[in-house]
Each structure stands twice: as C-alpha cells, then as structure tokens.
Scaffold this active site. Structure first.
Site, PDB file in Angstrom:
ATOM      1  N   CYS A   2       2.166  -3.398  -5.417  1.00 15.71           N
ATOM      2  CA  CYS A   2       2.846  -4.388  -6.243  1.00 15.71           C
ATOM      3  C   CYS A   2       3.458  -3.674  -7.447  1.00 15.71           C
ATOM      4  O   CYS A   2       2.892  -2.726  -7.965  1.00 15.71           O
ATOM      5  CB  CYS A   2       1.953  -5.494  -6.775  1.00 15.71           C
ATOM      6  N   ASN A 102      -0.786  -6.869 -10.762  1.00 11.08           N
ATOM      7  CA  ASN A 102      -0.902  -5.807  -9.771  1.00 11.08           C
ATOM      8  C   ASN A 102      -2.374  -5.414  -9.735  1.00 11.08           C
ATOM      9  O   ASN A 102      -2.949  -5.124 -10.769  1.00 11.08           O
ATOM     10  CB  ASN A 102       0.001  -4.645 -10.207  1.00 11.08           C
ATOM     11  N   GLU A 485      -0.701  16.456   8.900  1.00 11.16           N
ATOM     12  CA  GLU A 485       0.407  15.948   8.106  1.00 11.16           C
ATOM     13  C   GLU A 485       1.602  15.573   8.995  1.00 11.16           C
ATOM     14  O   GLU A 485       2.249  14.556   8.782  1.00 11.16           O
ATOM     15  CB  GLU A 485       0.810  16.981   7.031  1.00 11.16           C
ATOM     16  N   GLU A 492       3.879   7.085  10.095  1.00 13.78           N
ATOM     17  CA  GLU A 492       4.181   6.167   8.989  1.00 13.78           C
ATOM     18  C   GLU A 492       5.642   5.766   8.935  1.00 13.78           C
ATOM     19  O   GLU A 492       5.949   4.641   8.580  1.00 13.78           O
ATOM     20  CB  GLU A 492       3.658   6.665   7.636  1.00 13.78           C
ATOM     21  N   LYS A 607       3.762   2.790  -1.808  1.00 15.12           N
ATOM     22  CA  LYS A 607       3.704   4.175  -2.273  1.00 15.12           C
ATOM     23  C   LYS A 607       2.382   4.498  -2.968  1.00 15.12           C
ATOM     24  O   LYS A 607       1.765   5.516  -2.713  1.00 15.12           O
ATOM     25  CB  LYS A 607       4.875   4.415  -3.229  1.00 15.12           C
TER      26      LYS A 607
HETATM   27  C1  AGP Z   1       1.832   9.878   2.698  1.00 10.06           C
HETATM   28  O1  AGP Z   1       3.133   9.988   3.109  1.00 10.06           O
HETATM   29  C2  AGP Z   1       1.429   8.661   2.062  1.00 10.06           C
HETATM   30  N1  AGP Z   1       2.371   7.787   1.687  1.00 10.06           N
HETATM   31  C3  AGP Z   1       0.016   8.523   1.576  1.00 10.06           C
HETATM   32  O2  AGP Z   1      -0.831   8.994   2.571  1.00 10.06           O
HETATM   33  C4  AGP Z   1      -0.335   9.199   0.229  1.00 10.06           C
HETATM   34  O3  AGP Z   1      -0.325  10.575   0.359  1.00 10.06           O
HETATM   35  C5  AGP Z   1      -1.707   8.678  -0.224  1.00 10.06           C
HETATM   36  O4  AGP Z   1      -1.655   7.294  -0.369  1.00 10.06           O
HETATM   37  C6  AGP Z   1      -2.174   9.318  -1.503  1.00 10.06           C
HETATM   38  O5  AGP Z   1      -1.340   9.000  -2.571  1.00 10.06           O
HETATM   39  P1  AGP Z   1      -1.428   9.785  -3.944  1.00 10.06           P
HETATM   40  O6  AGP Z   1      -1.053  11.198  -3.653  1.00 10.06           O
HETATM   41  O7  AGP Z   1      -0.456   9.100  -4.841  1.00 10.06           O
HETATM   42  O8  AGP Z   1      -2.845   9.684  -4.412  1.00 10.06           O
END
Ligand code: AGP
Length: 612
Positions: A2, A102, A485, A492, A607
């Site tokens: 959010c 949020n 990875e 995703e 994100k």
């Molecule tokens: C990867 O492409 C992701 N969107 C996700 O796995 C991300 O790496 C994870 O949520 C960790 O986020 P952060 O690095 O902001 O902690």
C-alpha cells in the site's frame, strides 16, 4: 505494501496526490482513492477499483476534486477483497475523521467488536475502517484533540501502520502516525507532503523528515510538528535527498525493469567505488573496524526473496574466503525460531527497501539477543538502516520495478566486500589473491555491460519459450544461488511455474516432473562443480528436457550437451553470480513481455512487503 500520500499547501491537492500515488503504485495496485478538502468545506472522497488510471479517469486527473488539502492511497489488499468499498480512504459516518493506512492492524476484530458495542457500524471488511473509527471514538469520548486521540489508538492497536488522517475540526491539517511501516514527510515553501516513499514527492521537494517509530506529526501548510506517544513535541533535523527526480522515471525504456537492468553497470560501479579505496576494501563508513571483524566468530545472514538469494551466494563466498561459520536464514523463519547465535556473531540483514516487515523483525530479534548487526540496505534512512548497529548502503538508486535487478546486483557487491574484508582480517586469504580479486571486482561493471550488448539472443530464446509450462533452474554451489534468483525472476514476472534445485538434489523427487520439452537451465560457472552439473543436465535430457546452459567463456564442451548456450565473460568464480544473473533477468523480462504481462507490476505482488 500500500502507498499513501498526503498534501497540504497552496495548490490543488488531488493532482499532487495522483502524481505521488503513480510513483507508489509499485507498492500495491488493486484499488485507489483520495479524500480532498477545500478550506473548511466538506470532505470529498473518490475511490476506484483497479489501477490508478481508473481513479485518474474518474477524477479528470484530479482536477474534478477541489481542495488544497488531501490524502490518497493505492492498495494491496490484506483485509477484504479488492473493491471500491474496501479501497481507502475510510471515513466515519459523520465525516469527523477520514484516513488512509498502510500496514496491518492485527487485533482489528477485537477492536471492531468493541466499537460495534458503542454503536459504530462498518461498511467495509478492512482493518483501516476500524482504526479510523477507533480514533474517532477516543476523540469524542474524552473530548481530546487529534494528538491524544491518535496516541490512545496507538496504544490500543497491535500491528503495523503508517496512518494519515484528516479531522473535520482541523481544516488544512493532516495528522500522521507510524509504527513499523515506512513514512516520510517533505516540506517546501508553504507546502507539506507525506508519503510512503521518497519518489512520491521528489518532484516537489528534496527536504524530508523521517518520522520515527511510534511517533505522530501534524502537517500544516509548510510546517510540521512531531510528537512522541506522550504527546510531547519532538525536534527533528531535515534531511536532503540526493536522488534526482529523473532517477525515478522510465527514461525512454518501456518498463522500469528493463531500465533498471541497464542501470546495473552504473549501480555496480558506484557501489564498488564506495567500497574500494586505494586498491583496498574500505568499510570505514559502516563503522566495522578491523578489531570488530577480527572478533566475529559466526555470521548469520537474514533476508527475504531476492535479498535472501544474495545471502545464499554470500554464504558460499564467506565460507570459502574467510573460513567462517555462516548461516543464511529466511527472515520470516528466523524471527520465530530460537536461533543459537554466538555473542561474538554478526547478523547481516539484507534489504533493498529497508522496510520489509520480516527482515525488520529479524533485525530486532538479533538486537534483543545482543548480537552485533549490519544492515545492507539501499534506501537511505529506512527503518532497517536506522535500527542496525552498522549500515552499508548499496548505491543502486531508486528501484521501482517490483522485480529487483540492480539492487540485487549491488547487494552482491556489498557481500563480496564484507567477505573479502573478513578474509583479510582473519588472514585466510593471501594478499596477492585479495589484490587480484579487488582488481577483478572493478571489471564487473564493464562485463555486465558486455552481456547487455548481446541481449537480443536472449530475447529470441525467450520468445521461443514464452509458452513453457515448467522451467527448472539447476546448479551447484554458487550456481545454485544463481538458479534461485533466475527461477524467482522467471515466476514473478512471467507467471511460468519454475523451480530452482541444487543440481544433485533433483533426482530425489523433482526429476519426475521433467518430461518431453521441459526447459532445464543449468548454471555452470563453477569450474570444480561443472562436470557434476553437466551430468545432472544429461539426466534431464535423457528424460526429454530441452537444455539451456549458462556458462563462462572457455567451457566450450557445454555445447555438446546443451541445446542452447549463453556465455558470460570470465571472472573470478566468487563473482560469477554477478554476471550469470543478467541473462536470467533478461529471460524473465522478455518472456513476460512476450506473454503481454505487466512486467513492472506483476499480479499479487508489491515492491515493499511491509506486512508479515
Ligand atoms: C524480488 O524480485 C522481489 N520483488 C522480492 O523477493 C524482494 O527481494 C523481497 O521482498 C525483499 O525485499 P527487500 O530487499 O526490500 O527487503
């Protein structure tokens, strides 16, 4: 998850809110809404299910809503399905309090029951409506001002929140509160902004305040007052944001993900330059001195998602270079385990956003155990960065696409640097080997750029496999970390089922899924493990798999086995992840595009995962 934006100033609020929300759409995008007020007039609310553009169309890009003070929200559903009624803002029946939120209010059901007994009714399934009405309840019951009503609410709720509220009795003002969810406040001449993340307000100001945990603030036009939970005023310093606004724009690329893939040579170069001074690894800015590192007898790396995959790679590298005991843990598991951490250990939390709820909780757990913590973080001033004992900032710049690329690459660099420095102080590496590695580290940006020059080959291959049903990524050692990875990138953004397996493990069950035409991607960058993985690839081929090999120049006999081979420039084996990941990022991207998907905002994702 959010995104929230608020504005009070001299211009029309709704277009400002929409422009900020557009920059935060990566945080959630199943519905959106705004509440705007003109002076002491009535509060107007418009909400829409779906992407932000639906809200923009409904409000004529915001110009159909009159008012110089407002709050807006873009949602990633937690409580209640994505719908217009569940979209924020939420408001009390008599329009006394309106708010956006949020986070997650964990005890919302209990609070809702309490409010129902006091005559409140609820129109949505959200926890946010409950918290807005709880503020209203205290405000009226005790006949107190917003600060005290919000403080009482904060004491009563459990969970995480960034809240922005407007009160009917306080026109032109926005009241905010925060616990464990990100929030920044920006000020410019006569105008004040609040947002979940910096890019939302970068167009308007670079002067920001970071609101602390369990703090509140009152935003007025051009000014802000902070309060602690006791209602006492708190003084804060302004911080100047150094990112420029263009860094958060697409800059001619069709998607942020592609732009960010192309920004990797620069991001990696900037991060290497910040960590290598006069030919030596220099961690001075983190405060990790030689004495501290010499004491460390155990390393625990904690992270989520791609950052966890960086940790997996780092585990192999630290063990090999520094001969130290290393564990890598998923933050969501670590936080609820009774881990045995050495008092002389170092816990490294890796996070792009610095706000991931599980990683933040894991950091706090480690601190409770009195273990030294290092945060490897991209977002300056984020919660994890502020709470860790030591911080190493990656210099990726703002990363907008939900699928991480450049932040991942810079996190790897940060880990290489920590691993090499640990090895140096522990005297487990010969000085000339270290010098050679530092020299090699500095060549990585150019090598990444070279891989990007040949991206059309990957595009061609991706188009061919865009209808794949299952993809398996296999490798051993660091090649397993690369596979993790590659597989995450694939699923995703392209929604193709994929799995990463340690190549030797595949035959213990998963190989039963391999059938005629299944794509198996074998990473083969580790000389010592190369032949072993090739054998595992052959086992898949014998069962009908189509093989893609990912290897360094020089390993020519891969072509004897693989049906399609991608080469990366040669580098020190410890750094191969940095190069091998690039074709895999491109593959995920191109397959997503070929399937006509929304690359930057994949379904169900956000994100920054600020809920458990
Ligand atoms: C990867 O492409 C992701 N969107 C996700 O796995 C991300 O790496 C994870 O949520 C960790 O986020 P952060 O690095 O902001 O902690």
């Amino acid at each position: 998850m959010c995104g929230i934006v608020g504005f009070t100033g001299r211009q029309q609020a709704a277009p400002v809110l929409l422009s900020g929300l557009a920059k935060l759409e990566y945080r959630g995008y199943d519905s959106a809404g705004m509440a705007v007020r003109d002076g002491d007039g009535p509060i107007e609310i418009v909400k829409a299910k779906g992407r932000l553009k639906v809200l923009a169309e409904k409000t004529n890009d915001g110009f159909a809503m009159q008012g110089d003070c407002g709050i807006g929200h873009t949602r990633w559903a937690t409580h209640g399905e994505p719908s217009e009624v569940n979209a924020h803002p939420h408001i009390t029946e008599d329009n006394n309090v309106v708010g956006v939120h949020n986070g997650i209010i964990e005890n919302y059901q209990e609070l809702k029951d309490k409010l129902l007994k006091h005559g409140y009714t609820f129109y949505s399934q959200t926890d946010t409506e409950v918290v807005v009405k709880l503020v209203d309840y205290y405000y009226k019951k005790y006949n107190i001002g917003p600060v005290d009503a919000i403080a009482k609410t904060m004491v009563r709720v459990r969970g995480s929140y960034a809240l922005a509220l407007m009160f009917r009795d306080y026109p032109g003002q926005i009241w905010v509160a925060r616990k464990d969810s990100p929030m920044i406040i920006g000020v410019a001449d006569g105008e004040t902004y609040v947002a979940s993340d910096v890019p939302a307000i970068l167009k308007y100001t670079r002067q920001v305040y970071y609101i602390g945990n369990l703090e509140m603030a009152c935003l007025d036009k051009g000014s802000v007052i902070f309060y602690d939970l006791n209602g006492e005023e708190v003084q804060k310093d302004l911080t100047e944001i150094e990112w420029d606004a263009e860094a958060a724009e697409r800059g001619g690329f069709e998607h942020f993900m592609m732009k960010e893939i192309h920004e990797q040579p620069k991001a990696v170069r900037d991060t290497v330059s910040s960590l290598v001074k006069n030919g030596c690894i220099d961690l001075t800015e983190t405060g990790l001195t030689e004495e501290i590192l010499r004491e460390v007898d155990q390393v625990t790396i904690v992270a989520c998602g791609s950052a966890y995959h960086v940790g997996v790679a780092a585990q192999y590298i630290f063990e090999d270079l520094a001969r130290i005991q290393v564990r890598v843990e998923l933050a969501s598991e670590f936080r609820y385990r009774r881990m045995l951490l050495s008092p002389k250990g170092l816990v490294i939390v890796i996070s792009q956003s610095g706000e991931t709820a599980d990683s933040l909780a894991a950091l706090r757990e480690a601190k409770k155990m009195n273990v030294r913590t290092l945060a490897i973080v991209n977002v300056v001033g984020s919660s994890i960065a502020r709470e860790a004992d030591h911080v190493l900032y990656t210099l990726a710049g703002p990363e907008i696409a939900v699928a991480t690329t450049k932040a991942y690459s810079t996190q790897l660099i940060a880990c290489y640097a920590v691993g090499m420095e640990l090895a140096r102080v522990r005297e487990t590496i010969a000085p000339e080997t270290l010098d050679g590695m530092i020299g090699e580290l500095q060549t990585l940006p150019d090598k990444i750029a070279r891989i990007l020059e040949d991206k059309e080959r990957i595009q061609w291959f991706a188009a061919k496999y865009s209808n794949a049903r299952d993809v398996f990524f296999i490798g051993r050692g660091l090649d397993y970390a690369i596979s993790l990875e590659g597989s995450l990138k694939m699923k995703e953004v392209s929604y193709i089922h994929s799995e990463a397996y340690a190549a030797g493990e595949l035959k213990h069950g998963t190989i039963s899924l391999v059938e005629e035409g299944t794509l198996v991607v074998g990473s083969l960058t580790q000389k010592d493990l190369y032949e072993k993985t090739i054998s595992n690839m052959v086992e898949c081929k014998s069962r009908g798999a189509y093989l893609m090999g990912l290897t360094s120049y020089g390993n020519y006999n891969v072509e004897d086995t693989a049906d399609f081979t991608v080469y990366i420039p040669r580098t020190d084996v410890h750094f191969a992840t940095s190069l091998a990941v690039i074709p895999l990022q491109l593959m995920g991207y191109y397959i997503s595009v070929a399937r006509g998907l929304d690359v930057d905002k994949p379904r169900n994702l956000a994100k920054s995962v600020t809920v458990e």
